[in-house]
Design a protein around this motif. Structure first.
Motif, PDB file in Angstrom:
ATOM      1  N   MET A   1       4.678  27.701 -11.508  1.00  0.00           N
ATOM      2  CA  MET A   1       3.277  27.359 -11.636  1.00  0.00           C
ATOM      3  C   MET A   1       2.735  28.000 -12.916  1.00  0.00           C
ATOM      4  SD  MET A   1       2.647  25.580  -8.984  1.00  0.00           S
ATOM      5  CE  MET A   1       3.535  25.192  -7.515  1.00  0.00           C
ATOM      6  N   SER A   2       1.746  27.413 -13.455  1.00  0.00           N
ATOM      7  CA  SER A   2       1.198  27.940 -14.697  1.00  0.00           C
ATOM      8  C   SER A   2       0.237  29.076 -14.403  1.00  0.00           C
ATOM      9  CB  SER A   2       0.477  26.829 -15.462  1.00  0.00           C
ATOM     10  OG  SER A   2      -0.771  26.564 -14.872  1.00  0.00           O
ATOM     11  N   GLU A   3      -0.278  29.630 -15.473  1.00  0.00           N
ATOM     12  CA  GLU A   3      -1.257  30.695 -15.321  1.00  0.00           C
ATOM     13  C   GLU A   3      -2.643  30.131 -15.037  1.00  0.00           C
ATOM     14  OE1 GLU A   3      -0.944  33.221 -18.722  1.00  0.00           O
ATOM     15  OE2 GLU A   3       1.188  33.533 -18.402  1.00  0.00           O
ATOM     16  N   SER A   4      -2.733  28.825 -14.911  1.00  0.00           N
ATOM     17  CA  SER A   4      -3.994  28.165 -14.606  1.00  0.00           C
ATOM     18  C   SER A   4      -4.518  28.683 -13.274  1.00  0.00           C
ATOM     19  CB  SER A   4      -3.765  26.655 -14.518  1.00  0.00           C
ATOM     20  OG  SER A   4      -4.820  26.032 -13.851  1.00  0.00           O
ATOM     21  N   SER A   5      -5.821  28.527 -13.083  1.00  0.00           N
ATOM     22  CA  SER A   5      -6.403  28.945 -11.819  1.00  0.00           C
ATOM     23  C   SER A   5      -6.017  27.993 -10.695  1.00  0.00           C
ATOM     24  CB  SER A   5      -7.928  29.023 -11.949  1.00  0.00           C
ATOM     25  OG  SER A   5      -8.435  27.749 -12.281  1.00  0.00           O
ATOM     26  N   ASN A   6      -5.471  26.833 -11.016  1.00  0.00           N
ATOM     27  CA  ASN A   6      -5.070  25.876 -10.001  1.00  0.00           C
ATOM     28  C   ASN A   6      -3.586  26.056  -9.709  1.00  0.00           C
ATOM     29  OD1 ASN A   6      -4.126  23.439  -8.701  1.00  0.00           O
ATOM     30  ND2 ASN A   6      -6.142  22.594  -9.132  1.00  0.00           N
ATOM     31  N   TRP A   7      -3.254  26.445  -8.509  1.00  0.00           N
ATOM     32  CA  TRP A   7      -1.877  26.779  -8.133  1.00  0.00           C
ATOM     33  C   TRP A   7      -0.964  25.566  -8.063  1.00  0.00           C
ATOM     34  CZ3 TRP A   7      -0.099  24.933  -3.349  1.00  0.00           C
ATOM     35  CH2 TRP A   7      -1.076  24.367  -2.534  1.00  0.00           C
ATOM     36  N   LEU A   8      -1.510  24.357  -8.125  1.00  0.00           N
ATOM     37  CA  LEU A   8      -0.679  23.151  -8.082  1.00  0.00           C
ATOM     38  C   LEU A   8      -0.194  22.710  -9.459  1.00  0.00           C
ATOM     39  CD1 LEU A   8      -2.632  21.077  -5.446  1.00  0.00           C
ATOM     40  CD2 LEU A   8      -0.334  22.000  -5.219  1.00  0.00           C
ATOM     41  N   VAL A   9      -0.736  23.289 -10.512  1.00  0.00           N
ATOM     42  CA  VAL A   9      -0.322  22.916 -11.856  1.00  0.00           C
ATOM     43  C   VAL A   9       0.954  23.679 -12.193  1.00  0.00           C
ATOM     44  CG1 VAL A   9      -0.959  22.927 -14.292  1.00  0.00           C
ATOM     45  CG2 VAL A   9      -2.679  22.393 -12.556  1.00  0.00           C
ATOM     46  N   HIS A  10       2.018  22.929 -12.451  1.00  0.00           N
ATOM     47  CA  HIS A  10       3.319  23.530 -12.723  1.00  0.00           C
ATOM     48  C   HIS A  10       3.399  24.058 -14.154  1.00  0.00           C
ATOM     49  CE1 HIS A  10       4.593  21.825  -8.984  1.00  0.00           C
ATOM     50  NE2 HIS A  10       4.356  20.607  -9.394  1.00  0.00           N
ATOM     51  N   MET A  51       9.781  17.713  -6.154  1.00  0.00           N
ATOM     52  CA  MET A  51       8.728  18.537  -5.561  1.00  0.00           C
ATOM     53  C   MET A  51       7.394  17.790  -5.571  1.00  0.00           C
ATOM     54  SD  MET A  51       9.873  22.203  -7.137  1.00  0.00           S
ATOM     55  CE  MET A  51       8.638  23.213  -6.344  1.00  0.00           C
ATOM     56  N   GLU A  52       7.143  17.097  -6.658  1.00  0.00           N
ATOM     57  CA  GLU A  52       5.892  16.349  -6.738  1.00  0.00           C
ATOM     58  C   GLU A  52       5.922  15.119  -5.839  1.00  0.00           C
ATOM     59  OE1 GLU A  52       4.743  17.690 -11.243  1.00  0.00           O
ATOM     60  OE2 GLU A  52       5.431  15.633 -10.923  1.00  0.00           O
ATOM     61  N   ASP A  53       7.005  14.330  -5.954  1.00  0.00           N
ATOM     62  CA  ASP A  53       7.086  13.083  -5.192  1.00  0.00           C
ATOM     63  C   ASP A  53       7.158  13.316  -3.686  1.00  0.00           C
ATOM     64  OD1 ASP A  53       6.999  11.560  -7.500  1.00  0.00           O
ATOM     65  OD2 ASP A  53       9.163  11.156  -7.538  1.00  0.00           O
ATOM     66  N   GLU A  54       7.842  14.365  -3.263  1.00  0.00           N
ATOM     67  CA  GLU A  54       8.066  14.590  -1.841  1.00  0.00           C
ATOM     68  C   GLU A  54       7.053  15.531  -1.193  1.00  0.00           C
ATOM     69  OE1 GLU A  54      12.191  15.617  -1.078  1.00  0.00           O
ATOM     70  OE2 GLU A  54      12.863  14.174  -2.597  1.00  0.00           O
ATOM     71  N   VAL A  55       6.381  16.374  -2.000  1.00  0.00           N
ATOM     72  CA  VAL A  55       5.456  17.344  -1.404  1.00  0.00           C
ATOM     73  C   VAL A  55       4.049  17.226  -1.994  1.00  0.00           C
ATOM     74  CG1 VAL A  55       5.007  19.790  -0.957  1.00  0.00           C
ATOM     75  CG2 VAL A  55       7.365  18.941  -0.925  1.00  0.00           C
ATOM     76  N   CYS A  56       3.917  17.452  -3.281  1.00  0.00           N
ATOM     77  CA  CYS A  56       2.577  17.535  -3.879  1.00  0.00           C
ATOM     78  C   CYS A  56       1.792  16.238  -3.765  1.00  0.00           C
ATOM     79  CB  CYS A  56       2.678  17.956  -5.345  1.00  0.00           C
ATOM     80  SG  CYS A  56       3.333  19.618  -5.582  1.00  0.00           S
ATOM     81  N   PHE A  57       2.409  15.132  -4.159  1.00  0.00           N
ATOM     82  CA  PHE A  57       1.679  13.866  -4.133  1.00  0.00           C
ATOM     83  C   PHE A  57       1.314  13.448  -2.713  1.00  0.00           C
ATOM     84  CE2 PHE A  57       3.678  12.299  -8.407  1.00  0.00           C
ATOM     85  CZ  PHE A  57       3.018  13.313  -9.080  1.00  0.00           C
ATOM     86  N   ASN A 133      -4.260  24.938   3.131  1.00  0.00           N
ATOM     87  CA  ASN A 133      -2.905  24.671   3.607  1.00  0.00           C
ATOM     88  C   ASN A 133      -1.844  25.080   2.587  1.00  0.00           C
ATOM     89  OD1 ASN A 133      -3.390  23.232   6.234  1.00  0.00           O
ATOM     90  ND2 ASN A 133      -4.727  22.111   4.842  1.00  0.00           N
ATOM     91  N   ARG A 134      -2.219  25.980   1.708  1.00  0.00           N
ATOM     92  CA  ARG A 134      -1.323  26.404   0.633  1.00  0.00           C
ATOM     93  C   ARG A 134      -0.004  26.959   1.169  1.00  0.00           C
ATOM     94  NH1 ARG A 134      -2.595  30.515  -4.402  1.00  0.00           N
ATOM     95  NH2 ARG A 134      -0.472  30.504  -5.209  1.00  0.00           N
ATOM     96  N   GLU A 136       1.640  26.332   3.890  1.00  0.00           N
ATOM     97  CA  GLU A 136       2.501  25.246   4.379  1.00  0.00           C
ATOM     98  C   GLU A 136       3.083  24.438   3.214  1.00  0.00           C
ATOM     99  OE1 GLU A 136       2.125  20.991   6.712  1.00  0.00           O
ATOM    100  OE2 GLU A 136       0.450  22.395   6.811  1.00  0.00           O
ATOM    101  N   ILE A 137       2.248  24.123   2.244  1.00  0.00           N
ATOM    102  CA  ILE A 137       2.692  23.347   1.094  1.00  0.00           C
ATOM    103  C   ILE A 137       3.732  24.135   0.296  1.00  0.00           C
ATOM    104  CG2 ILE A 137       1.951  22.321  -1.108  1.00  0.00           C
ATOM    105  CD1 ILE A 137      -0.772  21.730   0.351  1.00  0.00           C
ATOM    106  N   MET A 138       3.465  25.409   0.070  1.00  0.00           N
ATOM    107  CA  MET A 138       4.421  26.252  -0.657  1.00  0.00           C
ATOM    108  C   MET A 138       5.739  26.369   0.105  1.00  0.00           C
ATOM    109  SD  MET A 138       3.082  26.934  -3.548  1.00  0.00           S
ATOM    110  CE  MET A 138       4.294  28.106  -4.122  1.00  0.00           C
ATOM    111  N   SER A 139       5.668  26.397   1.408  1.00  0.00           N
ATOM    112  CA  SER A 139       6.880  26.450   2.228  1.00  0.00           C
ATOM    113  C   SER A 139       7.733  25.210   1.996  1.00  0.00           C
ATOM    114  CB  SER A 139       6.498  26.572   3.698  1.00  0.00           C
ATOM    115  OG  SER A 139       7.625  26.498   4.514  1.00  0.00           O
ATOM    116  N   HIS A 140       7.085  24.046   1.944  1.00  0.00           N
ATOM    117  CA  HIS A 140       7.807  22.797   1.676  1.00  0.00           C
ATOM    118  C   HIS A 140       8.411  22.797   0.269  1.00  0.00           C
ATOM    119  CE1 HIS A 140       6.711  20.876   5.406  1.00  0.00           C
ATOM    120  NE2 HIS A 140       5.424  21.043   5.159  1.00  0.00           N
ATOM    121  N   LEU A 141       7.642  23.275  -0.700  1.00  0.00           N
ATOM    122  CA  LEU A 141       8.145  23.342  -2.081  1.00  0.00           C
ATOM    123  C   LEU A 141       9.338  24.288  -2.179  1.00  0.00           C
ATOM    124  CD1 LEU A 141       4.758  23.456  -4.035  1.00  0.00           C
ATOM    125  CD2 LEU A 141       6.372  21.545  -3.945  1.00  0.00           C
TER     126      LEU A 141
END
Length: 150
Positions: A1-10, A51-57, A133-134, A136-141
């Motif tokens: 993940m990037s240093e961005s404040s948004n944890w979903l940005v890789h 990761m994006e196709d199966e979890v994030c999206f 739900n972070r 749970e999502i992180m667990s899937h990733l």
């Protein structure tokens, strides 16, 4: 993940750097090293796509929908990038730097444009639905990462 404040940005800069390093190695004529560097890049980027196709999206769509078709567009970009990576795998085997460079530039551009589109989408999140739900999502990733690391 990037240093961005948004944890979903890789960490997209990592992929740009990997492609640039591959180009530099090929320019030096170290083709076996360039091939190995490219194969590592492809493996890592394929995981990124999964990761994006199966979890994030799917998670994004679950909480926010996809009224503008942005997720479908991003998935189509993944397909295009995967095709370009596949084609470049053949080009690099020929050990022709000019042909390699001519094929690498469109891939690099497609990845940068995709990353910008993706970051725009994920940075547009203004509520806490996914954040709640972070874990749970992180667990899937992480589970996807573990299948590759095993």
């Amino acid at each position: 993940m990037s240093e961005s404040s948004n944890w979903l940005v890789h960490d997209h800069q990592r992929y740009d750097k990997a492609l640039s390093e591959c180009e530099e190695i090929a320019e030096e004529g170290l083709w076996q090293d360039a091939i190995e560097a490219y194969e590592r890049f492809v493996d890592e980027f394929k995981l990124h796509i999964r990761m994006e196709d199966e979890v994030c999206f799917p998670q994004f769509e679950k909480y926010y929908g996809d009224p503008k078709g942005e997720l479908a567009y991003l998935a189509a970009e993944h397909d295009n990038i995967a095709r370009m990576m596949h084609d470049l795998a053949y080009v690099i085997q020929r050990k022709d730097y000019e042909h390699f460079l001519a094929s690498l530039k469109p891939l690099h551009k497609a990845i940068k444009e995709h990353n910008a589109n993706e970051e725009t989408l994920f940075l547009s999140i203004k509520d806490d639905q996914m954040l709640m739900n972070r874990a749970e999502i992180m667990s899937h990733l992480n589970a996807l990462k573990d299948t590759v690391d095993s």
